[in-house]
Design a protein around this motif. Structure first.
Motif, PDB file in Angstrom:
ATOM      1  N   ALA A  80      -3.453  11.978   1.354  1.00 30.83           N
ATOM      2  CA  ALA A  80      -3.035  11.641  -0.009  1.00 30.83           C
ATOM      3  C   ALA A  80      -3.730  10.186  -0.287  1.00 30.83           C
ATOM      4  O   ALA A  80      -3.889   9.994   0.284  1.00 30.83           O
ATOM      5  CB  ALA A  80      -1.852  11.526   0.161  1.00 30.83           C
ATOM      6  N   PRO A  81      -3.782  10.607  -2.154  1.00 29.87           N
ATOM      7  CA  PRO A  81      -4.620   9.385  -2.191  1.00 29.87           C
ATOM      8  C   PRO A  81      -4.060   8.586  -2.472  1.00 29.87           C
ATOM      9  O   PRO A  81      -3.133   8.331  -2.384  1.00 29.87           O
ATOM     10  CB  PRO A  81      -5.010  10.154  -3.933  1.00 29.87           C
ATOM     11  N   MET A  82      -4.491   7.497  -1.810  1.00 32.18           N
ATOM     12  CA  MET A  82      -3.567   5.646  -1.443  1.00 32.18           C
ATOM     13  C   MET A  82      -4.475   4.875  -1.927  1.00 32.18           C
ATOM     14  O   MET A  82      -5.584   5.033  -3.356  1.00 32.18           O
ATOM     15  CB  MET A  82      -3.814   5.482  -0.365  1.00 32.18           C
ATOM     16  N   ALA A  83      -3.384   3.841  -2.602  1.00 30.40           N
ATOM     17  CA  ALA A  83      -3.304   2.470  -3.721  1.00 30.40           C
ATOM     18  C   ALA A  83      -2.824   1.801  -3.069  1.00 30.40           C
ATOM     19  O   ALA A  83      -1.882   1.797  -2.825  1.00 30.40           O
ATOM     20  CB  ALA A  83      -3.012   2.880  -5.183  1.00 30.40           C
ATOM     21  N   VAL A  84      -3.208   0.385  -4.387  1.00 27.36           N
ATOM     22  CA  VAL A  84      -2.881  -1.333  -3.444  1.00 27.36           C
ATOM     23  C   VAL A  84      -2.847  -1.428  -4.870  1.00 27.36           C
ATOM     24  O   VAL A  84      -2.986  -1.332  -5.539  1.00 27.36           O
ATOM     25  CB  VAL A  84      -3.610  -2.443  -2.836  1.00 27.36           C
ATOM     26  N   ILE A  85      -0.976  -1.531  -5.108  1.00 26.94           N
ATOM     27  CA  ILE A  85      -0.664  -2.361  -6.348  1.00 26.94           C
ATOM     28  C   ILE A  85       0.248  -3.551  -5.872  1.00 26.94           C
ATOM     29  O   ILE A  85       0.880  -4.156  -4.703  1.00 26.94           O
ATOM     30  CB  ILE A  85       1.022  -1.558  -6.773  1.00 26.94           C
ATOM     31  N   THR A 109       0.784  -1.879   0.089  1.00 26.55           N
ATOM     32  CA  THR A 109      -0.406   0.173  -0.086  1.00 26.55           C
ATOM     33  C   THR A 109       1.054   1.466  -0.068  1.00 26.55           C
ATOM     34  O   THR A 109       1.970   0.973   0.656  1.00 26.55           O
ATOM     35  CB  THR A 109      -0.562   0.264   0.954  1.00 26.55           C
ATOM     36  N   THR A 110       0.312   2.104  -1.174  1.00 27.02           N
ATOM     37  CA  THR A 110       1.329   3.231  -1.056  1.00 27.02           C
ATOM     38  C   THR A 110       0.576   4.261  -1.565  1.00 27.02           C
ATOM     39  O   THR A 110      -0.261   3.999  -1.982  1.00 27.02           O
ATOM     40  CB  THR A 110       3.017   3.499  -2.523  1.00 27.02           C
ATOM     41  N   ARG A 123      -1.418  -4.764 -10.687  1.00 24.50           N
ATOM     42  CA  ARG A 123      -2.909  -3.804 -10.776  1.00 24.50           C
ATOM     43  C   ARG A 123      -2.903  -2.981  -9.916  1.00 24.50           C
ATOM     44  O   ARG A 123      -2.399  -3.491  -8.693  1.00 24.50           O
ATOM     45  CB  ARG A 123      -3.572  -5.617 -10.749  1.00 24.50           C
ATOM     46  N   ILE A 124      -2.967  -1.335 -10.064  1.00 26.19           N
ATOM     47  CA  ILE A 124      -3.048  -0.501  -8.837  1.00 26.19           C
ATOM     48  C   ILE A 124      -4.755  -0.549  -8.530  1.00 26.19           C
ATOM     49  O   ILE A 124      -5.693  -0.275  -9.818  1.00 26.19           O
ATOM     50  CB  ILE A 124      -3.199   0.389  -9.635  1.00 26.19           C
ATOM     51  N   THR A 125      -4.896  -1.010  -7.302  1.00 27.21           N
ATOM     52  CA  THR A 125      -6.600  -0.468  -6.947  1.00 27.21           C
ATOM     53  C   THR A 125      -5.965   0.684  -5.575  1.00 27.21           C
ATOM     54  O   THR A 125      -5.573   0.516  -4.735  1.00 27.21           O
ATOM     55  CB  THR A 125      -6.726  -1.641  -6.230  1.00 27.21           C
ATOM     56  N   LYS A 126      -7.258   1.406  -6.346  1.00 22.24           N
ATOM     57  CA  LYS A 126      -7.025   2.656  -5.616  1.00 22.24           C
ATOM     58  C   LYS A 126      -8.431   2.369  -4.238  1.00 22.24           C
ATOM     59  O   LYS A 126      -9.104   2.080  -4.116  1.00 22.24           O
ATOM     60  CB  LYS A 126      -7.888   4.291  -6.151  1.00 22.24           C
ATOM     61  N   ILE A 127      -7.534   3.095  -3.078  1.00 19.62           N
ATOM     62  CA  ILE A 127      -8.422   2.427  -2.095  1.00 19.62           C
ATOM     63  C   ILE A 127      -8.532   4.563  -1.163  1.00 19.62           C
ATOM     64  O   ILE A 127      -9.508   4.108   0.186  1.00 19.62           O
ATOM     65  CB  ILE A 127      -7.592   1.363  -0.636  1.00 19.62           C
ATOM     66  N   GLY A 128      -8.939   5.117  -1.670  1.00 17.29           N
ATOM     67  CA  GLY A 128      -9.106   6.067  -0.941  1.00 17.29           C
ATOM     68  C   GLY A 128      -7.854   6.797  -0.460  1.00 17.29           C
ATOM     69  O   GLY A 128      -6.620   7.395  -0.813  1.00 17.29           O
ATOM     70  N   ASN A 129      -8.405   8.068   0.663  1.00  8.40           N
ATOM     71  CA  ASN A 129      -7.245   9.440   1.562  1.00  8.40           C
ATOM     72  C   ASN A 129      -6.734   8.594   2.483  1.00  8.40           C
ATOM     73  O   ASN A 129      -7.280   8.140   3.392  1.00  8.40           O
ATOM     74  CB  ASN A 129      -8.079  10.403   0.800  1.00  8.40           C
TER      75      ASN A 129
END
Length: 255
Positions: free
Chosen positions: A108-113, A35-36, A96-102
């Motif tokens: 900051a907008p976060m995502a799971v790669i 998560t980054t 695969r990149i999945t956005k998970i909210g801020n």
């Protein structure tokens, strides 16, 4: 390393950015998903996928090329053995990149790669599924010759009404129709339907009570119409109050 995208770099400078992306790649290959921030995930994707491409080659030069960025030898071994084998049938799109909210705090907008480790369907399996789908699909309707100047309104007007479509001859539905209309011979020159669904001898004109229309042999909708009452002539059908389906011209007996 791929050409950096436009905009500010990650970290304080180019070297710092390379170190950040190398560490993120190492964590991704070790844990299979991290998560980054969205920005770091998008910058990490081409770097990580390029390393996977080197790992799929599997030669010594590729291994040395990857070890210039990854410092943990156990992660490199995992990449070249386990991950590369899982990606063998995949031609790209290894992550695969999945956005998970801020993120709380700085918003900051976060995502799971994550690595796409699912097996790829073989072409034979896809082709077999397509053949099964085509086999299960209903057969296309037979083409009907239509004059070039026919409009959509004309076609709609010539369609046989749903309440006049005939059941199959000899079927249970045809027998029910005959039973419901067994006392239908109350008009001059008329005859009740037979249980077999066939025309009584000497009575060839079909009458439909729902639409109060009659059909003569050889007309457009004759074979597809349920005969709820039979007439020996169009004149007797009109005397009983039935009208020619599609007009007098459509129900004219050819000489």
């Amino acid at each position: 390393m791929p050409t950096p995208t436009k905009g500010p770099r990650l970290g304080a400078g180019p070297t710092h950015e390379r170190m950040i992306l190398s560490n993120l790649s190492q964590q991704l290959f070790e844990h299979k998903r991290i998560t980054t921030t969205v920005t770091k995930a998008k910058r990490l994707r081409p770097v990580a996928e390029r390393m996977i491409t080197f790992a799929k080659r599997g030669d010594l030069a590729s291994r040395r090329r990857v070890m210039r960025q990854l410092t943990d030898k156990s992660v490199v071994h995992e990449l070249f053995t386990s991950i590369a084998a899982a990606m063998e049938g995949r031609d790209g799109g290894y992550t695969r990149i999945t956005k998970i909210g801020n993120r709380k705090g700085d918003n900051a907008p976060m995502a799971v790669i994550e690595l796409v480790m699912e097996p790829v369907a073989k072409k034979e399996t896809v082709a077999e599924a397509e053949r099964a789908t085509a086999k299960a699909a209903p057969a296309p309707a037979a083409p009907v010759d239509t004059p070039a100047d026919t409009t959509a309104e004309d076609v709609k007007a010539k369609e046989i009404p749903a309440d006049e479509q005939a059941p199959a001859v000899g079927s249970d539905e045809a027998a029910e129709v005959a039973a419901e209309n067994k006392d239908a011979a109350e008009f001059a020159g008329s005859h009740a339907p037979l249980e077999s669904g066939e025309a009584p001898e000497g009575f060839a004109v079909k009458g439909n009570r729902n639409s109060m229309k009659y059909h003569v042999p050889g007309s457009r909708w004759y074979s597809g119409t349920t005969a709820e009452i039979w007439f020996d002539s169009p004149a007797n059908a009109e005397a009983a109050g039935f009208q020619p389906a599609g007009g007098a011209a459509a129900q004219k007996i050819s000489e």
